[in-house]
Write a protein that holds these residues in place. Structure first.
Motif, short mmCIF file in Angstrom:
data_model
loop_
_atom_site.label_atom_id
_atom_site.label_comp_id
_atom_site.label_asym_id
_atom_site.label_seq_id
_atom_site.Cartn_x
_atom_site.Cartn_y
_atom_site.Cartn_z
N THR A 113 0.68 -1.06 -0.01
CA THR A 113 0.08 0.23 0.19
C THR A 113 0.86 1.11 -0.06
O THR A 113 0.35 2.50 0.08
CB THR A 113 -0.86 -0.03 1.28
N GLU A 156 -9.23 -8.62 8.16
CA GLU A 156 -8.49 -9.20 7.00
C GLU A 156 -7.59 -10.18 7.58
O GLU A 156 -7.05 -10.27 8.47
CB GLU A 156 -7.74 -8.12 6.50
N CYS A 205 -6.29 -5.96 0.88
CA CYS A 205 -5.50 -6.54 -0.23
C CYS A 205 -5.32 -7.84 -0.40
O CYS A 205 -5.35 -8.43 -1.79
CB CYS A 205 -3.65 -5.91 -0.17
N GLU A 247 -9.21 -1.16 -3.30
CA GLU A 247 -7.93 -0.61 -3.67
C GLU A 247 -7.67 -1.06 -5.24
O GLU A 247 -6.43 -1.08 -5.50
CB GLU A 247 -6.76 -0.47 -2.67
N TYR A 286 -6.33 6.50 6.19
CA TYR A 286 -5.62 6.24 7.36
C TYR A 286 -5.05 7.40 7.94
O TYR A 286 -4.45 8.30 7.25
CB TYR A 286 -4.45 5.17 7.07
N GLU A 297 -11.88 1.60 5.33
CA GLU A 297 -10.63 1.36 6.14
C GLU A 297 -10.41 2.81 6.60
O GLU A 297 -10.18 3.88 5.74
CB GLU A 297 -9.81 0.89 4.91
N GLN A 326 -7.95 -2.38 12.34
CA GLN A 326 -8.68 -3.37 12.06
C GLN A 326 -9.24 -4.09 13.10
O GLN A 326 -9.10 -3.57 14.36
CB GLN A 326 -8.26 -4.61 11.27
O1 AHR Z 1 -5.48 -2.53 6.52
C1 AHR Z 1 -4.35 -2.59 5.84
C2 AHR Z 1 -4.44 -2.65 4.46
O2 AHR Z 1 -4.55 -1.35 4.04
C3 AHR Z 1 -5.40 -3.38 3.30
O3 AHR Z 1 -5.10 -4.54 3.11
C4 AHR Z 1 -5.25 -2.15 2.07
O4 AHR Z 1 -6.69 -2.22 1.61
C5 AHR Z 1 -4.92 -1.04 2.85
O5 AHR Z 1 -4.06 -0.30 1.83
#
Ligand code: AHR
Length: 555
Positions: free
Chosen positions: A6, A77, A123, A225, A304, A359, A408
């Motif tokens: 990412t 995830e 991902c 993404e 984020y 996210e 998460q």
């Molecule tokens: O949350 C971790 C990662 O962050 C995820 O797999 C992805 O979608 C994002 O970039």
């Protein structure tokens, strides 16, 4: 490096913002007077005692949008110990479990009424092949998880285990299908396997695997993404994929055919720069005149709080400088939502398509000694304040933001729960989600206040944040955040003509900005009861420094 998938997604996601952005959305009339900022601009310093008093007026005669309970959604995830050890320990484990799913984690999650869980990625989703995760456990394929540490993926937690987990915690499925390395056929067969009640070969296979009744899939994510780890697609390329998946990945569950359809969520932006606004434009413009054969109900947004890539801020063992920088950065969410909502409004003025922030959360440096691909971090009082500020932003945009998923759920990034073998600890973020439960599906009520200001070094933030809402029973709830880590705030609540008799609730604070709960000291950051005095029909209460408070009002 394995976890670098990412990297590009975060470069340049940030953009400048003024001292503070509180506020407003659509028809709602929240106002936060930028009084403090104006004083700074004039070079005037407000007397300290005045600055620490905040008068808040709740306009109980006005109702805004419903705060959809789905904004309290979670993301789980296949990453590090998010699933394996966090949820799944296997039926033979000494750790108490129900069909392999840990009981302590289920009880904790049930207690916060998690509305939906996004799975299997991230991902990971764009490399997930569902067939590897069904059938007898001892015959499951062992594959790899190249995104996250390059470890083996045992596939022992698959479709049935996920659905069982949801059943145990009482939540809805948000399944992300593989658009990157999968095919529309693979995804459509997965949905047939999951949802049909007819006696097809796939339905019979589901029954053989233990579940004759069709499952309910409430939300379908079409890729993840796709502009980056999901296949580096251009908006046009993704749009073509989206139309195909939206058309052919069907939900057959007979109980969901009318009102309760499966809602389809398209990949949306990952920032505010032109690359992302162009993405939102492309999807929304195409959707404006979509034909009968394809449709979306949501557009995702990933954001984020990271400040700079790669994530370097510590998750514990930091001070006020890092506290204020992270909180300043997290408030970018307001601008980001504003920017993409404005584009959506252009093509979808009736707000049929939800903005789904699936996210979000703080992303810090991996804890020393941990596998960097496992995204292990601590969760502090700072994260509690960060969570409250974001949830308040979502609530203010409730007319457009109708779903969100913190990243998460367990052991990864800004987690609710941290486990280590048989041990489990609840994080400050968990308690924020617990305290906010009354806001699930409550009706937003506008609040006006002079937020005041908190300054550290070159950073100035609104000292106070607040939202209000009425629940189904008509009870008024207030959330009040004191961002200032050093000074308490005296709050006076005016209910605009209505006489308040009393108020009570809970407050979450801690001795330090980086206070955390650990296995040895699991109760360091926990909510405590708080009540407000009624004085002449107004409520008066003191907010501790760096605190999150939720109270209900007796009128
Ligand atoms: O949350 C971790 C990662 O962050 C995820 O797999 C992805 O979608 C994002 O970039």
């Amino acid at each position: 490096m394995f976890f670098a998938c990412t990297k590009g997604s975060f470069v340049g996601r940030r953009f400048a913002m003024p001292f503070m952005v509180l506020t407003h959305t659509g028809a709602s009339i929240i106002r936060a007077f930028l009084f403090g900022s104006a004083l700074i601009a004039l070079g005037v310093t407000a007397p300290l005692s005045d600055a620490q008093k905040v008068e808040l007026t709740v306009d109980v005669s006005k109702a805004g949008a419903k705060i959809d309970r789905n904004i309290f959604g979670q993301f789980a995830e296949h990453l590090g110990h998010g699933i394996y050890e966090g949820i799944w320990v296997g039926p033979d484990s000494k750790i108490p479990n129900t069909r392999g799913i840990r009981k302590d984690v289920v009880a904790a999650l049930k207690a916060i009424r998690v509305p939906n869980v996004r799975w299997p990625g991230g991902c990971f989703a764009d490399e997930y092949h569902w067939r590897k995760g069904i059938g007898p456990a001892d015959q499951r394929v062992v594959s790899l998880n190249p995104n996250w540490g390059g470890v083996t993926e045992p596939n022992t937690f698959g479709t049935h285990e996920f659905m069982d987990f949801l059943d145990q915690i009482g939540s809805e499925a948000y399944v992300s299908v593989n658009v990157g390395s999968g095919t529309p056929q693979e995804a459509s067969e997965w949905l047939e396997y999951l949802t049909t009640a007819q006696p097809t070969t796939l339905a019979k296979e589901r029954a053989t695997n233990g579940h004759p009744a069709p499952y309910k899939v409430a939300y379908l994510g079409i890729g993840n993404e796709s502009w980056d780890c999901g296949g580096n697609m251009t908006p046009d390329y993704y749009l073509n994929q989206l139309k195909i998946y939206s058309r052919f990945v069907r939900n057959f569950n007979p109980a969901q055919q009318n009102k309760q359809q499966m809602l389809k969520i398209a990949v949306g932006p990952g920032g505010g720069e032109p690359r992302w606004t162009e993405w939102t434009e492309a999807i929304m413009k195409a959707h404006q005149n979509h034909s009968w054969s394809w449709e979306i109900n949501g557009l995702s947004l990933h954001s984020y709080t990271v400040v700079r890539w790669p994530p370097a801020f510590k998750s514990v063992g930091f001070g006020e400088a890092e506290y204020s920088q992270i909180l300043k950065s997290t408030l970018d969410m307001e601008d980001l939502i504003g920017k993409h909502s404005a584009i959506m409004d252009k093509y979808d003025p009736e707000k049929k398509v939800a903005l789904v922030v699936d996210e979000w959360g703080g992303w810090y440096a991996p804890l020393p000694g941990s596998n960097p691909g496992f995204l292990v971090q601590q969760n502090s009082m700072r994260d509690a304040v960060l969570a409250a500020l974001n949830l308040n932003i979502f609530a203010r945009h409730a007319d457009r933001v109708r779903m969100a998923n913190i990243a998460q759920m367990i052991n990864v990034l800004q987690a609710m729960i941290i486990t280590d073998k048989e041990k489990m600890v609840l994080t400050p973020t968990y308690y924020v989600f617990k305290m906010y439960m009354p806001f699930q599906d409550a009706t937003f009520v506008p609040v006006a206040f002079d937020a005041g200001m908190y300054t550290h070094d070159k950073i100035t933030l609104a000292r106070v944040d607040a939202i209000a809402a009425k629940d189904h029973a008509g009870k008024l709830w207030l959330e009040l955040t004191n961002v200032d880590p050093n000074e308490p705030v005296e709050i006076e609540v005016n209910l605009g003509g209505v006489t308040a008799k009393s108020a009570a609730g809970e407050t979450l604070t801690a001795p330090k900005v980086d206070s955390v709960n650990t296995f040895d000291a699991p109760h360091a950051v926990e909510p405590k009861p708080i009540s407000a005095k009624a004085l002449g029909g107004k409520l008066a209460l003191k907010l501790e420094p760096k605190s999150v408070t939720v109270i209900s009002v007796e009128e």
